[in-house]
Design an enzyme around this catalytic site. Structure first.
Site, short mmCIF file in Angstrom:
data_model
loop_
_atom_site.label_atom_id
_atom_site.label_comp_id
_atom_site.label_asym_id
_atom_site.label_seq_id
_atom_site.Cartn_x
_atom_site.Cartn_y
_atom_site.Cartn_z
N THR A 1 -4.13 4.99 -10.00
CA THR A 1 -3.16 5.80 -9.25
C THR A 1 -3.18 6.11 -7.66
OG1 THR A 1 -4.71 8.01 -9.29
CG2 THR A 1 -3.35 7.82 -10.91
N HIS A 2 -2.56 6.51 -6.70
CA HIS A 2 -1.83 6.51 -5.15
C HIS A 2 -2.28 4.61 -4.82
CE1 HIS A 2 -2.39 11.15 -5.11
NE2 HIS A 2 -2.88 10.77 -6.88
N SER B 1 5.25 -22.51 1.42
CA SER B 1 5.66 -22.11 2.64
C SER B 1 5.98 -23.76 3.74
CB SER B 1 4.82 -21.67 3.79
OG SER B 1 4.91 -21.15 5.01
N LYS C 1 0.52 -21.37 0.97
CA LYS C 1 0.98 -20.05 0.75
C LYS C 1 1.06 -20.65 -0.59
CE LYS C 1 2.30 -17.07 2.75
NZ LYS C 1 2.87 -16.36 3.68
N GLU D 1 9.93 -10.77 -5.35
CA GLU D 1 10.51 -10.03 -3.84
C GLU D 1 12.31 -10.18 -3.91
OE1 GLU D 1 7.99 -13.40 -2.13
OE2 GLU D 1 8.77 -11.39 -0.16
#
Ligand code: ARG
Length: 468
Positions: A156-157, A278, A284, A291
């Site tokens: 949570t948070h 990348s 990467k 996304e």
């Protein structure tokens, strides 16, 4: 040259700019199958009602079939000068069968025609989205069963809160997807009425049978008010609203995949199939698909907003503004359809790092609630006091830099003398999840039962061939 479909009183052709802003064929050509189906139903009804002859109806149907095969075979020339799909089809029909083609438009208008075509199109879209969502549920439920025992941190948070199982987390999305499907199915029920025969706006003086065309096109009934039939697009709005909510769910799981796969977190790994590298940083592995799903949400919600704005303040009945209903909606539907498939693909592809998940699940004193619950259960302490005692113990453990289950018993007893070694049984992350047996809780046995129930339900649905 004036338009041969409606140009009787026109002497001049349109200005180039007029043509550019007026033309919709680039978009509504995607309605060809629905347009032809609706025209066939209309022609058959006109003949059955004695409004046109049986032989004209036969020629019309044959001509429409030819057009359908031409379009499917990519041999049809769409003409911008003919504005839209309705006039492109009718014009080609007259080339193919001559004057009988001109009888097809008896007792209808492009206004009820486009409303009918688009209802059919949106109905087909709902069915396709629903099938894709069922596929996503299947993927989620299968992985949930596989990972019913895999312990991960629940947040949570975005702070480590309590241990949960990865299976439980995945099943949360199965539930959300079920409600998404419910919203699409509700929209489908309301949209499944036929506008055909409302004509331009007032109905027609010909003795048409709207019940027959409605039935032929799989609608439940004809729409009861001709003005409403040609002037509302709430069925598109509702389906875009359902799409928007579903996209928000997809965006949230996409965001979780982005977080989980970040090396900083490292809970999950995606394969080469759903990542990209990348061009400059060789190490990467970017979660581009996730996304992009997150980003597609903008398109879907954008298309809902755009159409809401188009429709607000339009007086009855048909206004040309409404021609703008299709492009954004089609784009929104395409975006969500792709996003669903991408998420389903990633759910099947992802591999959780179980060791890292387990370790992370215990970080940040995630079993503190289990200690407090033990004090309540075993020592009959009121929960508020137990919370306080646990807080002090966590403080000591944190100062020593050790996990709760590694804290010497005597340090716990310094805070609460009645604590016994039995407490150690509840402080591991496995014990924690195992104890959460309340209905809807994260215990592995709950997760297994829920995942199995979902898989059974989905299989049954698949067998019956219909989700509704
Ligand atoms: N292309 C139009 C649309 O998509 C078809 C209906 C046109 N009706 C009219 N009266 N101009 O809305």
């Amino acid at each position: 040259m004036s338009n041969k479909m409606w140009g009787g009183r026109f002497e001049d052709g349109p200005d180039a700019i007029m043509e550019e802003i007026n033309v919709s064929i680039d978009v509504d050509r995607h309605l060809y199958a629905q347009d032809i189906a609706a025209s066939k139903a209309h022609a058959a009804m006109l003949a059955a009602q004695g409004i046109i002859t049986a032989s004209d109806a036969k020629n019309i149907a044959k001509g429409l079939d030819t057009i359908l095969s031409e379009i499917v075979a990519d041999k049809f020339t769409f003409k911008r000068a003919l504005e839209d799909i309705h006039m492109n089809v009718e014009s080609r029909l007259s080339e193919l069968i001559g004057p009988a083609a001109g009888r097809l438009h008896t007792a209808r208008s492009r206004n009820d025609q486009v409303a009918t075509d688009f209802r059919l199109f949106v109905r087909d879209t709902i069915d396709a989205i629903d099938a894709a969502l069922a596929g996503l549920q299947q993927a989620l439920a299968e992985r949930a069963l596989e990972h019913a025992d895999t312990v991960m941190p629940g947040f949570t948070h975005l702070q480590t809160a309590q241990p949960v199982t990865f299976g439980h987390h995945l099943l949360a999305y199965v539930e959300m997807t079920a409600r998404d499907r419910g919203r699409f199915s509700d929209a489908r029920k309301r949209l499944n009425e036929s506008p055909l025969g409302a004509a331009a706006l007032a109905g027609t003086s010909f003795p048409i049978d709207r019940h027959a065309t409605a039935k032929a096109l799989g609608f439940d009934r004809p729409m009861a008010n001709s003005l409403d039939a040609v002037s509302d697009r709430d069925f598109v709005l509702e389906t875009l609203a359902a799409s928007s909510i579903a996209s928000v769910h997809l965006s949230r799981i996409a965001e979780e995949i982005v977080i989980w796969t970040s090396p900083l977190v490292g809970l999950v790994r995606l394969s080469d199939k759903f990542t990209s590298g990348s061009s400059i940083m060789p190490q990467k592995r970017n979660p581009d698909a996730a996304e992009l799903v997150r980003a597609k949400t903008g398109r879907v919600i954008g298309s809902l907003n755009a159409l809401l704005i188009v429709m607000k303040g339009l007086p009855l009945t048909y206004q040309k503004d409404m021609q703008e209903d299709k492009e954004g909606a089609m784009e929104g539907f395409a975006a969500i359809s792709l996003a669903i498939r991408a998420i389903a693909g990633m759910v099947r592809d992802l591999v959780p790092d179980e060791a890292r998940m387990k370790l992370a699940a215990g970080e940040g004193y995630a079993t503190a609630t289990d200690l407090a619950d033990w004090l309540v259960r075993t020592l009959k302490m009121p929960f508020r006091d137990a919370h306080h005692v646990t807080g002090r113990i966590v403080g000591i453990a944190s100062k020593q830099g050790v996990a709760l289950h590694d804290l010497p018993l005597k340090d716990m007893q310094a805070v609460e003398p009645k604590i016994t070694a039995a407490v150690l049984d509840v402080l591991s992350v496995e014990a924690s999840v195992k104890s959460r047996v309340s209905y809807g809780g994260t215990a592995p046995k709950n997760v297994r039962a829920q995942a199995k129930a979902w898989l059974k339900r989905l299989e049954k649905e698949q067998k019956s061939g219909r989700s509704r």
